[in-house]
Enzyme design. Structure first.
Site, PDB file in Angstrom:
ATOM      1  N   PHE A 220      -4.639  -4.272  -0.989  1.00 24.66           N
ATOM      2  CA  PHE A 220      -5.316  -2.848  -1.393  1.00 24.66           C
ATOM      3  C   PHE A 220      -4.566  -1.722  -1.477  1.00 24.66           C
ATOM      4  O   PHE A 220      -3.990  -1.472  -0.356  1.00 24.66           O
ATOM      5  CB  PHE A 220      -6.588  -2.880  -0.043  1.00 24.66           C
ATOM      6  CG  PHE A 220      -7.664  -1.777  -0.594  1.00 24.66           C
ATOM      7  CD1 PHE A 220      -8.410  -2.011  -1.601  1.00 24.66           C
ATOM      8  CD2 PHE A 220      -7.148  -0.575   0.209  1.00 24.66           C
ATOM      9  CE1 PHE A 220      -9.426  -0.988  -1.797  1.00 24.66           C
ATOM     10  CE2 PHE A 220      -8.179   0.597  -0.298  1.00 24.66           C
ATOM     11  CZ  PHE A 220      -9.141   0.170  -1.133  1.00 24.66           C
ATOM     12  N   ASP A 328       3.301   0.354   1.739  1.00 26.16           N
ATOM     13  CA  ASP A 328       1.798   1.321   1.883  1.00 26.16           C
ATOM     14  C   ASP A 328       1.598   0.999   3.323  1.00 26.16           C
ATOM     15  O   ASP A 328       1.008   0.086   3.730  1.00 26.16           O
ATOM     16  CB  ASP A 328       1.071   0.817   0.806  1.00 26.16           C
ATOM     17  CG  ASP A 328      -0.491   1.382   1.138  1.00 26.16           C
ATOM     18  OD1 ASP A 328      -0.698   2.008   2.106  1.00 26.16           O
ATOM     19  OD2 ASP A 328      -1.380   1.027   0.189  1.00 26.16           O
ATOM     20  N   LYS A 359      -5.256   7.872   6.431  1.00 27.29           N
ATOM     21  CA  LYS A 359      -6.276   7.353   7.496  1.00 27.29           C
ATOM     22  C   LYS A 359      -5.960   8.030   8.821  1.00 27.29           C
ATOM     23  O   LYS A 359      -6.063   9.150   8.957  1.00 27.29           O
ATOM     24  CB  LYS A 359      -6.308   5.938   7.494  1.00 27.29           C
ATOM     25  CG  LYS A 359      -6.953   5.334   6.173  1.00 27.29           C
ATOM     26  CD  LYS A 359      -7.352   3.815   6.474  1.00 27.29           C
ATOM     27  CE  LYS A 359      -7.407   3.103   4.958  1.00 27.29           C
ATOM     28  NZ  LYS A 359      -8.717   3.418   4.573  1.00 27.29           N
ATOM     29  N   THR A 383      -3.584  21.055  -7.427  1.00 24.30           N
ATOM     30  CA  THR A 383      -3.908  22.190  -6.605  1.00 24.30           C
ATOM     31  C   THR A 383      -3.676  22.251  -5.434  1.00 24.30           C
ATOM     32  O   THR A 383      -3.039  23.219  -4.724  1.00 24.30           O
ATOM     33  CB  THR A 383      -5.375  22.586  -6.934  1.00 24.30           C
ATOM     34  OG1 THR A 383      -5.730  22.420  -8.543  1.00 24.30           O
ATOM     35  CG2 THR A 383      -5.806  23.716  -6.701  1.00 24.30           C
TER      36      THR A 383
END
Lengths: 453, 453
Positions: A220, A328, A359, A383
Site C-alpha cells: 500500500f 515507504d 502519518k 503550491t
C-alpha cells in the site's frame, strides 16, 4: 500450521506506549482540561451507539461515508484511549490509522502553539517553494533533520503519504532520465514539446516496481493515481480507475515461527529476489524500472515482514540496475518499531535512496540522498509543499520521544508483548499463529474471522 | 493589435481587497501584536536582499529550492502587504499564490483557535473517513455547505487542489463505469482480480479531457500523476514523468477588446466547441472520456477567460455525452471574481457536476451532484481526508466575507480597477492590451518582457 485456514490478521500497532499519565506529570501544562488516561476500556452501548448512528445518518446526506465506524469525542479521548460520541472508551492499539504519535490530547501538543510566532505559522500558511518564512530553514534542520534516517541529510516536505511517495517517484524519474541524457540538464525542443503532449521523449515510458505476495494482499503506497498504480492491497481502492501497468515483484511470505522455518524462509527470500531481477529484465524494453518502492513491513497488506538480508540484497540489485530504492516509511516511521525508522533494523550498507514519511510524522515528506536533488527548480514542487504548522506539532512530538526515551520503551514493551503472544500461540496453536513484527508494530494470524472479535 | 509581440501576461489576483484596517477596528481582537497595514510598499534592499540570499544558501544545503524568491517575515506582514526578511514591503496582488484569503495576519484568524474544542481539533487530527469527531457533520454543513455553489448540497474534503481534482476524476470514473455496468454495484471476480493487476476491465482504459490554447499555455490542474496528465501549462512540471495520454481540446483565445471582436470571438467559441465534440468522437474507441475538467479562468496558463456561452454549450455537450463536467475552482473559488465561485458568472442551466476547491478555501475538497455519490464506501477515501483544523480557519474567513460584504466590495473594486486598466490600454496601446478577467481577478498583456518590471 493453520496457514490455509488463516483468513484474518490481527494487528497491534500501538506505536509509542501510553506514557500519558507520566507526561501529564512531567509537563507543567497550562492547558485547562487535560484528562487523565482512563484505567481501561469501557463499553456502554452497542457499537456503533445511537449517537454515532444518528451522526452517520446526518453525514450520509452530505457524502458517501459508509466507511465511518464511530464518531469521536475528542474532549474525552486521552492517551491511548479513544472516546466515542456514545461514551464508550476503546484502547486504540492502531493509533488512529497510525496517525496519532503520542496518544490523544497530549499536553505537549495541546500547548504547542504557545508563541505568537507559532500562531502566525498556523494562520499564514506559506507557499513553501516560493515564499517560506525566515525561520523555515532552521525548522527543517532542527525538526525534520534532527530525526533523519542515518546517513541522509536532505529532506522535502509534502502534504500526505501519497504525495510524498509520488514526489519520490518524480525524484527517481528525474535522476534516471538525467543519467540517460548523459548528465545534460537542459531540454531539447522536442522534449519540451512532447512533455506537454504527454508522449515520449518528454513524458517517457518508465515504471516504478512495487510488491505483492502470491497469497496475501500486497503493497500500500497511497491512492493518488501515481501511488495507486503501485498499491496492491485491495481492489476496492483501484476499481474503475485507469492506471499505469507497472511491474510487481513477489514480497516474501514467511512460515512461522521464523526459527523453525529458517531454511524455507531463506529459500523464499531467494525466490523473491530472483523475481525482482526477472522483472528488471522483462520491463527493460517496455517500461524501464526507474525506482523500486517497498514498505519495511507491508502494513495494510497484512503486516508482512521481510528479513534484513532480503532488504540488503534488494538494495544491491537496485544499485546494480540504476534504480532508486524508495523506502515507504509512512506507516512504520516515527518510532513504532522501536527505532525512528524501521529500515534501521536492516543494517543496509548505505541508506535507502529515498525514505518517505507521513502519518505519525504529522507532515508528509521524504528524505533523500544528494544524487536525488533535481538539477532544476520547480520539478518537485507544488503550491503549499507541506504545512509548517505541522512542524510546530512535530517538534513537540520529537521532544517527548527524546526526553522520555520512548523508542527504548517501545523496544522493551514490544519484547514483552511479543513474548506474551508467542506464549499464547504455543498454548493455543489452533487459534493464533504467525506472531510477527518489530517493536510494538506486531501482528498475528487467527484461524477464523470470528476470532478477530 | 500587439498580439504577435505579446510575450508576457501581467496578472492581478488580489482577491478580497485590503479591508485590513477596517477589520482591526471591527474585531475586538485579543491578539497581542496585530500590525496596521502599511501605507504603501517600501523597498530597502536589492531583491532578494542579503538576508534572503543567506537563508537561500542555507536551505540549498537541505533541498533543491531554486524556486524560492524571498523569505517572509510573518511578524511584519499585514493585510495585503508581504514583508520579507530584509525589511522590504510588497503589495501582494497575487495573494500568496491565491492562498491567503483575507491578507496576512488577519485578526479573525489569529484569534480563530480560541476554544479548547478548536485546539483539540488541531492537535488530534482525525482520520475523517473512519473516525471523524462528533462535531464534523455540523462543521461540514455550517462551514463548507454554507458557501456551496448554488444547487450543490454534497461535499467531500481533501488535502490540496491536486488531490481534490484527482478525487473528482475518481467520482467521474465511478459513475461512468457504474452506468456502463447497467447500474450493477457489485464487482465480478474478473473485475476484482484485474483491478489489482492494473489492467482492464478492473482498471479500464478511460480518460479525462482538459484544455489548451493553440498559442497560449493551457490548463493547470495540479502536479500529482493523475492531475498532471491534465495539466498543460508548463513543460517543466511534466518532463521525465510517465503520464496518461489523454485528450486535450482547444480553449478559446479571444481578441480584445471583447466588444470590438464579438463576431470573431463567437466564431472562436464555436470552433473550440466543435473541437470538444471531435475529441469525444476520436477517443470513444481508444479511451472514452469520462470527465471534462476546466478552469473558469485558466489561471497559470495566462489568465485565459471564456464566455458564459462557451461554458453553457460545453455543459450541454458533457450532458449529451455522459461525461462529468468538473469545474476546477482551486484558483478562482472563494471570492476573487466577485462571486464565491467564478462559474456563477456563467448562468449554467444546472450546476457543474463537480466543483473542486483548495487554496483560499484553506482546505481541499469538492462539491458534487448526488449522482456522484459512489455506491460503495472506501472509493473516494484516504487516511486523513482533509484536515478539520483548516475548517476552523475557513469558518472565520467566511464570517468575515459575509459580515463585511467582501464579495460586493470585490465586484465594485474590480470594476474600478478594470475601468482604469481599460483607460490605460486606450492611452498606451503600444504597451498594454487585452485587459480581461472578472472581479479583481484581472490580467493584461504587455508588449515586451521588460514591461513586466
Amino acid at each position: 500450521m493453520l496457514r490455509r485456514e488463516i483468513s484474518r490478521t490481527l494487528r497491534i500497532k500501538s506505536s509509542l506506549p501510553a506514557l500519558f499519565t507520566k507526561e501529564c506529570r512531567n509537563y507543567g501544562t497550562s492547558y485547562s482540561t487535560v484528562h487523565q488516561e482512563p484505567s481501561g476500556p469501557q463499553i456502554k452501548t452497542e457499537i456503533p451507539g445511537p449517537k454515532s448512528k444518528a451522526l452517520l445518518k446526518e453525514m450520509m446526506d452530505i457524502q458517501q461515508c459508509g466507511s465511518v465506524q464511530i464518531f469521536a469525542n475528542l474532549e474525552k479521548s486521552a492517551g491511548n484511549y479513544f472516546a466515542d460520541a456514545d461514551g464508550n472508551l476503546f484502547l486504540d492499539t492502531y493509533t488512529h490509522i497510525s496517525s496519532v504519535p503520542l496518544g490523544y490530547n497530549h499536553p505537549a501538543l495541546l500547548n504547542a502553539f504557545s508563541t505568537d510566532s507559532d500562531v502566525r505559522t498556523l494562520v499564514n500558511r506559506p507557499a513553501l517553494g516560493v515564499f517560506p518564512s525566515d525561520d523555515w530553514p532552521k525548522k527543517l534542520r532542527n525538526v525534520l533533520l534532527s530525526v533523519a534516517p542515518p546517513g541522509l541529510h536532505h529532506v522535502m516536505t509534502m502534504m500526505c503519504g501519497a504525495c510524498s511517495n509520488e514526489n519520490a517517484f518524480k525524484a527517481a524519474f528525474i535522476l534516471y532520465c538525467t543519467r540517460k541524457r548523459g548528465g545534460r540538464t537542459t531540454f531539447t525542443d522536442e522534449e519540451l514539446k512532447t512533455a506537454l503532449l504527454n508522449i515520449p521523449p518528454g513524458s517517457p515510458e518508465l515504471s516504478i516496481m512495487s510488491f505483492k505476495g502470491p497469497n496475501r494482499n500486497g503493497a500500500f503506497h497511497g491512492r493518488s493515481f501515481g501511488s495507486l498504480a503501485t498499491t496492491k492491497s485491495k481492489a476496492i481502492h483501484k476499481l474503475d480507475f485507469p492506471t499505469f501497468e507497472w511491474p510487481v515483484a513477489r514480497f516474501p511470505e514467511y512460515k512461522y515461527p521464523l526459527e523453525e522455518f529458517k531454511r524455507e524462509n531463506e529459500q523464499e527470500d531467494k525466490e523473491c529476489l530472483a523475481d525482482v531481477e526477472d522483472q528488471f529484465d522483462r520491463w527493460e524494453k517496455k517500461k524501464p524500472i526507474a525506482g523500486v518502492i517497498i514498505e519495511p513491513i507491508q502494513a495494510e497488506g497484512g503486516d508482512n515482514e521481510a528479513s534484513p538480508e532480503f532488504f540488503q540484497e534488494l538494495q544491491k540489485i537496485c544499485q546494480r540496475r540504476g534504480a532508486a530504492l524508495i523506502m515507504d516509511e509512512v506507516q512504520t516511521g516515527c518510532g513504532p518499531t522501536g527505532k525512528m525508522w524501521c529500515h534501521e533494523h536492516f543494517n543496509l550498507q548505505s541508506p535507502p535512496d529515498l525514505v518517505t514519511f507521513s502519518k505519525k510524522m504529522l507532515t508528509g515528506g521524504f528524505y533523500f540522498k544528494p544524487d536525488y536533488l533535481p538539477p532544476q527548480p520547480f520539478r518537485i514542487f507544488n503550491t503549499w509543499m507541506g504545512d509548517p504548522s505541522k512542524l510546530v506539532l512535530l517538534e513537540q512530538v520529537i521532544k517527548v520521544i527524546k526526553t522520555e526515551s520512548l523508542l527504548q520503551l517501545v523496544e522493551e514493551t514490544g519484547k514483552i508483548l511479543k513474548s506474551g503472544l508467542h506464549t499464547l500461540e504455543t498454548e493455543f496453536p489452533f487459534m493464533i499463529n504467525s506472531v510477527r513484527g518489530r517493536g510494538t508494530f506486531l501482528a498475528f494470524d487467527v484461524a477464523t474471522p470470528e476470532l478477530t472479535g
